[in-house]
Design a protein around this motif. Structure first.
Motif, PDB file in Angstrom:
ATOM      1  N   ASN A  13       0.829  -1.209   0.000  1.00 31.66           N
ATOM      2  CA  ASN A  13       0.000   0.000   0.000  1.00 31.66           C
ATOM      3  C   ASN A  13       0.857   1.250   0.000  1.00 31.66           C
ATOM      4  O   ASN A  13       0.570   2.228  -0.700  1.00 31.66           O
ATOM      5  CB  ASN A  13      -0.937   0.009   1.212  1.00 31.66           C
ATOM      6  CG  ASN A  13      -2.060  -1.004   1.084  1.00 31.66           C
ATOM      7  OD1 ASN A  13      -2.376  -1.450  -0.017  1.00 31.66           O
ATOM      8  ND2 ASN A  13      -2.649  -1.378   2.208  1.00 31.66           N
ATOM      9  N   GLN A  17       1.023   4.097  -2.861  1.00 27.17           N
ATOM     10  CA  GLN A  17       0.855   5.520  -2.576  1.00 27.17           C
ATOM     11  C   GLN A  17       2.030   6.323  -3.098  1.00 27.17           C
ATOM     12  O   GLN A  17       1.847   7.394  -3.670  1.00 27.17           O
ATOM     13  CB  GLN A  17       0.703   5.740  -1.066  1.00 27.17           C
ATOM     14  CG  GLN A  17      -0.652   5.357  -0.513  1.00 27.17           C
ATOM     15  CD  GLN A  17      -0.754   5.621   0.979  1.00 27.17           C
ATOM     16  OE1 GLN A  17       0.239   5.562   1.708  1.00 27.17           O
ATOM     17  NE2 GLN A  17      -1.945   5.922   1.442  1.00 27.17           N
ATOM     18  N   GLN A  21       1.898   9.231  -5.880  1.00 26.51           N
ATOM     19  CA  GLN A  21       2.411  10.570  -5.613  1.00 26.51           C
ATOM     20  C   GLN A  21       3.450  10.978  -6.650  1.00 26.51           C
ATOM     21  O   GLN A  21       3.458  12.123  -7.116  1.00 26.51           O
ATOM     22  CB  GLN A  21       3.015  10.633  -4.204  1.00 26.51           C
ATOM     23  CG  GLN A  21       1.976  10.609  -3.091  1.00 26.51           C
ATOM     24  CD  GLN A  21       2.601  10.469  -1.715  1.00 26.51           C
ATOM     25  OE1 GLN A  21       3.757  10.086  -1.594  1.00 26.51           O
ATOM     26  NE2 GLN A  21       1.837  10.760  -0.681  1.00 26.51           N
TER      27      GLN A  21
END
Length: 55
Positions: A13, A17, A21
């Motif tokens: 996860n 992320q 980003q």
């Protein structure tokens, strides 16, 4: 094993992320670059137009 699986999921996860980003940042940089290039092109066009009018 249960704890290891949770850690692996958490790591995945976090990586997802980070990837998102990075992609968002790249997209923003590309947009900024494109806008700057468009503005520079428009500025050159405007200058050329003024130069032609002054001939």
């Amino acid at each position: 094993m249960c704890g290891e699986t949770e850690t692996m999921m958490s790591n995945q996860n976090n990586q997802n992320q980070n990837n998102q980003q990075n992609q968002n940042r790249n997209n923003q940089q590309n947009q900024n670059r494109q806008q700057q290039q468009n503005q520079q092109k428009q500025n050159r066009n405007d200058q050329n137009c003024r130069n032609n009018e002054n001939r």
